[in-house]
Design a protein around this motif. Structure first.
Motif, PDB file in Angstrom:
ATOM      1  N   PRO A   1       2.828  -2.796   3.104  1.00  0.00           N
ATOM      2  CA  PRO A   1       2.160  -2.717   1.793  1.00  0.00           C
ATOM      3  C   PRO A   1       1.890  -1.258   1.426  1.00  0.00           C
ATOM      4  CG  PRO A   1       0.582  -3.309   3.496  1.00  0.00           C
ATOM      5  CD  PRO A   1       1.938  -3.295   4.163  1.00  0.00           C
ATOM      6  N   TRP A   2       1.547  -1.039   0.177  1.00  0.00           N
ATOM      7  CA  TRP A   2       1.208   0.303  -0.303  1.00  0.00           C
ATOM      8  C   TRP A   2      -0.299   0.521  -0.223  1.00  0.00           C
ATOM      9  CZ3 TRP A   2       5.577   2.577  -0.167  1.00  0.00           C
ATOM     10  CH2 TRP A   2       6.738   1.949  -0.623  1.00  0.00           C
ATOM     11  N   ARG A   3      -0.685   1.756  -0.105  1.00  0.00           N
ATOM     12  CA  ARG A   3      -2.106   2.109  -0.057  1.00  0.00           C
ATOM     13  C   ARG A   3      -2.817   1.739  -1.359  1.00  0.00           C
ATOM     14  NH1 ARG A   3      -4.318   5.404   3.504  1.00  0.00           N
ATOM     15  NH2 ARG A   3      -5.610   6.480   1.951  1.00  0.00           N
ATOM     16  N   ASN A   4      -4.085   1.412  -1.204  1.00  0.00           N
ATOM     17  CA  ASN A   4      -4.966   1.178  -2.357  1.00  0.00           C
ATOM     18  C   ASN A   4      -4.410   0.117  -3.317  1.00  0.00           C
ATOM     19  OD1 ASN A   4      -6.558   3.271  -1.307  1.00  0.00           O
ATOM     20  ND2 ASN A   4      -5.447   4.811  -2.484  1.00  0.00           N
ATOM     21  N   ASN A   5      -3.669  -0.854  -2.755  1.00  0.00           N
ATOM     22  CA  ASN A   5      -3.114  -1.949  -3.553  1.00  0.00           C
ATOM     23  C   ASN A   5      -2.201  -1.470  -4.682  1.00  0.00           C
ATOM     24  OD1 ASN A   5      -4.506  -4.104  -2.153  1.00  0.00           O
ATOM     25  ND2 ASN A   5      -6.379  -3.402  -3.169  1.00  0.00           N
ATOM     26  N   LEU A   6      -1.528  -0.360  -4.460  1.00  0.00           N
ATOM     27  CA  LEU A   6      -0.563   0.126  -5.437  1.00  0.00           C
ATOM     28  C   LEU A   6       0.564  -0.888  -5.606  1.00  0.00           C
ATOM     29  CD1 LEU A   6      -0.220   3.856  -4.297  1.00  0.00           C
ATOM     30  CD2 LEU A   6      -1.313   3.059  -6.406  1.00  0.00           C
ATOM     31  N   SER A   7       1.055  -1.022  -6.818  1.00  0.00           N
ATOM     32  CA  SER A   7       2.219  -1.874  -7.069  1.00  0.00           C
ATOM     33  C   SER A   7       3.491  -1.060  -6.875  1.00  0.00           C
ATOM     34  CB  SER A   7       2.179  -2.403  -8.505  1.00  0.00           C
ATOM     35  OG  SER A   7       2.362  -1.329  -9.433  1.00  0.00           O
ATOM     36  N   ASN A   8       4.616  -1.745  -6.810  1.00  0.00           N
ATOM     37  CA  ASN A   8       5.892  -1.032  -6.719  1.00  0.00           C
ATOM     38  C   ASN A   8       6.086  -0.103  -7.914  1.00  0.00           C
ATOM     39  OD1 ASN A   8       6.335  -2.451  -4.393  1.00  0.00           O
ATOM     40  ND2 ASN A   8       8.044  -3.671  -5.169  1.00  0.00           N
ATOM     41  N   GLU A   9       5.675  -0.561  -9.084  1.00  0.00           N
ATOM     42  CA  GLU A   9       5.808   0.266 -10.280  1.00  0.00           C
ATOM     43  C   GLU A   9       4.916   1.504 -10.191  1.00  0.00           C
ATOM     44  OE1 GLU A   9       7.447   1.524 -13.767  1.00  0.00           O
ATOM     45  OE2 GLU A   9       8.061  -0.135 -12.484  1.00  0.00           O
ATOM     46  N   ASP A  10       3.734   1.352  -9.605  1.00  0.00           N
ATOM     47  CA  ASP A  10       2.852   2.508  -9.390  1.00  0.00           C
ATOM     48  C   ASP A  10       3.540   3.545  -8.502  1.00  0.00           C
ATOM     49  OD1 ASP A  10       0.717   1.377 -10.829  1.00  0.00           O
ATOM     50  OD2 ASP A  10      -0.093   0.398  -9.039  1.00  0.00           O
ATOM     51  N   VAL A  11       4.190   3.073  -7.446  1.00  0.00           N
ATOM     52  CA  VAL A  11       4.855   3.977  -6.510  1.00  0.00           C
ATOM     53  C   VAL A  11       5.998   4.714  -7.196  1.00  0.00           C
ATOM     54  CG1 VAL A  11       6.198   4.115  -4.365  1.00  0.00           C
ATOM     55  CG2 VAL A  11       4.173   2.630  -4.494  1.00  0.00           C
ATOM     56  N   VAL A  12       6.794   3.995  -7.977  1.00  0.00           N
ATOM     57  CA  VAL A  12       7.867   4.636  -8.743  1.00  0.00           C
ATOM     58  C   VAL A  12       7.285   5.733  -9.629  1.00  0.00           C
ATOM     59  CG1 VAL A  12       9.579   4.297 -10.566  1.00  0.00           C
ATOM     60  CG2 VAL A  12       9.414   2.648  -8.685  1.00  0.00           C
ATOM     61  N   GLU A  13       6.191   5.426 -10.300  1.00  0.00           N
ATOM     62  CA  GLU A  13       5.538   6.398 -11.191  1.00  0.00           C
ATOM     63  C   GLU A  13       5.066   7.618 -10.410  1.00  0.00           C
ATOM     64  OE1 GLU A  13       4.321   7.860 -14.762  1.00  0.00           O
ATOM     65  OE2 GLU A  13       4.986   5.774 -14.645  1.00  0.00           O
ATOM     66  N   LEU A  14       4.497   7.411  -9.234  1.00  0.00           N
ATOM     67  CA  LEU A  14       3.929   8.502  -8.452  1.00  0.00           C
ATOM     68  C   LEU A  14       4.988   9.426  -7.842  1.00  0.00           C
ATOM     69  CD1 LEU A  14       0.979   6.607  -6.738  1.00  0.00           C
ATOM     70  CD2 LEU A  14       0.788   8.536  -8.327  1.00  0.00           C
ATOM     71  N   THR A  15       6.222   8.978  -7.760  1.00  0.00           N
ATOM     72  CA  THR A  15       7.278   9.881  -7.281  1.00  0.00           C
ATOM     73  C   THR A  15       7.568  10.984  -8.286  1.00  0.00           C
ATOM     74  OG1 THR A  15       9.109   8.617  -8.245  1.00  0.00           O
ATOM     75  CG2 THR A  15       8.408   8.006  -5.999  1.00  0.00           C
ATOM     76  N   GLY A  16       7.224  10.752  -9.552  1.00  0.00           N
ATOM     77  CA  GLY A  16       7.581  11.699 -10.604  1.00  0.00           C
ATOM     78  C   GLY A  16       9.034  11.604 -11.015  1.00  0.00           C
ATOM     79  N   LEU A  17       9.699  10.532 -10.577  1.00  0.00           N
ATOM     80  CA  LEU A  17      11.136  10.375 -10.833  1.00  0.00           C
ATOM     81  C   LEU A  17      11.437   9.117 -11.651  1.00  0.00           C
ATOM     82  CD1 LEU A  17      12.380  11.263  -7.232  1.00  0.00           C
ATOM     83  CD2 LEU A  17      12.449  12.751  -9.243  1.00  0.00           C
ATOM     84  N   LYS A  18      10.458   8.632 -12.379  1.00  0.00           N
ATOM     85  CA  LYS A  18      10.625   7.374 -13.106  1.00  0.00           C
ATOM     86  C   LYS A  18      11.789   7.441 -14.095  1.00  0.00           C
ATOM     87  CE  LYS A  18       8.070   3.944 -15.792  1.00  0.00           C
ATOM     88  NZ  LYS A  18       6.741   3.565 -16.350  1.00  0.00           N
ATOM     89  N   LYS A  19      12.010   8.586 -14.702  1.00  0.00           N
ATOM     90  CA  LYS A  19      13.061   8.707 -15.708  1.00  0.00           C
ATOM     91  C   LYS A  19      14.453   8.481 -15.131  1.00  0.00           C
ATOM     92  CE  LYS A  19      10.619  11.788 -18.898  1.00  0.00           C
ATOM     93  NZ  LYS A  19      10.621  13.121 -19.563  1.00  0.00           N
ATOM     94  N   VAL A  20      14.586   8.686 -13.815  1.00  0.00           N
ATOM     95  CA  VAL A  20      15.901   8.499 -13.178  1.00  0.00           C
ATOM     96  C   VAL A  20      15.840   7.355 -12.156  1.00  0.00           C
ATOM     97  CG1 VAL A  20      16.676  10.867 -13.536  1.00  0.00           C
ATOM     98  CG2 VAL A  20      15.356  10.308 -11.479  1.00  0.00           C
ATOM     99  N   SER A  21      14.911   6.431 -12.346  1.00  0.00           N
ATOM    100  CA  SER A  21      14.689   5.383 -11.351  1.00  0.00           C
ATOM    101  C   SER A  21      15.826   4.382 -11.249  1.00  0.00           C
ATOM    102  CB  SER A  21      13.388   4.633 -11.663  1.00  0.00           C
ATOM    103  OG  SER A  21      13.433   4.055 -12.955  1.00  0.00           O
TER     104      SER A  21
END
Length: 205
Positions: free
Chosen positions: A105-125
């Motif tokens: 699982p991800w920390r702090n109940n992050l969703s998969n979409e949250d993780v994608v966002e936090l990479t800073g690479l959402k535009k090329v996801s």
């Protein structure tokens, strides 16, 4: 949880890469493992992760009740990455985040979409990882490790291939997600990598 290294040494063939490493690691311990190329930083991190057996000394993993944790169970509690860590190049970013979420699982109940966002690479996801630059791949590796809900976080030369903007991203993400974790960072004395560390193991001494 406590991870205890007692007089740990590792050799290949007849030569020790390092020896005599003793340290107690507790939640909120932040250790820089320092040394140049060939000093054994990556090897020591692998020993701490449980994926590599030391030649000498003892690695003990103890839970909050004082009981010993089997190495295979302990390894599930470790997030470990380095610039050499493989990523599945056929996947795009969303697919690799979804794949990893099936195992941890991800920390702090992050969703998969949250993780994608936090990479800073959402535009090329939707782009294949095979078409990512080396710096983008390193961002993916770091995000998957830092955001995994594990009590142990091991990072080997984490700023490799990162430009100044990505180094700032790394520092901020790590700072937000190291509370109550054991953090070990392998570094060739790079200040950007070890800024949050409060103690050190120097393998060049």
């Amino acid at each position: 949880m406590q991870v205890k290294l007692e007089d740990i040494g590792k050799k290949y063939d007849r030569h020790f890469v390092f020896r005599g490493v003793s340290v107690d690691l507790f939640p909120d311990t932040r250790v820089a493992i320092l040394g140049g190329n060939g000093s054994g930083k990556s090897t020591l991190l692998k020993v701490i992760s449980g994926s590599l057996t030391a030649t000498t000394g003892k690695l003990s993993i103890i839970d909050d009740s004082g009981a010993s944790i089997p190495v295979m169970d302990y390894m599930r509690k470790v997030a470990f990455t380095g610039p050499y860590t493989e990523v599945i190049e056929e996947f795009n970013l969303r697919e690799i985040v979804d794949f990893q979420s099936k195992f941890r699982p991800w920390r702090n109940n992050l969703s998969n979409e949250d993780v994608v966002e936090l990479t800073g690479l959402k535009k090329v996801s939707e782009r294949s990882i095979a078409n990512f630059s080396s710096g983008m791949r390193q961002r993916v590796r770091l995000a998957l490790a830092i955001l995994a809900d594990t009590p142990i976080l091991l990072l080997d030369e984490p700023t490799s291939n990162l430009d100044a903007k990505a180094m700032k991203w790394f520092h901020e993400l790590l700072e937000q997600h190291i509370e109550n974790r054991i953090l070990c960072v392998g570094s060739n004395h790079q200040s950007a990598e070890i800024a949050l560390c409060t103690s050190e193991i120097n393998l060049t001494k």
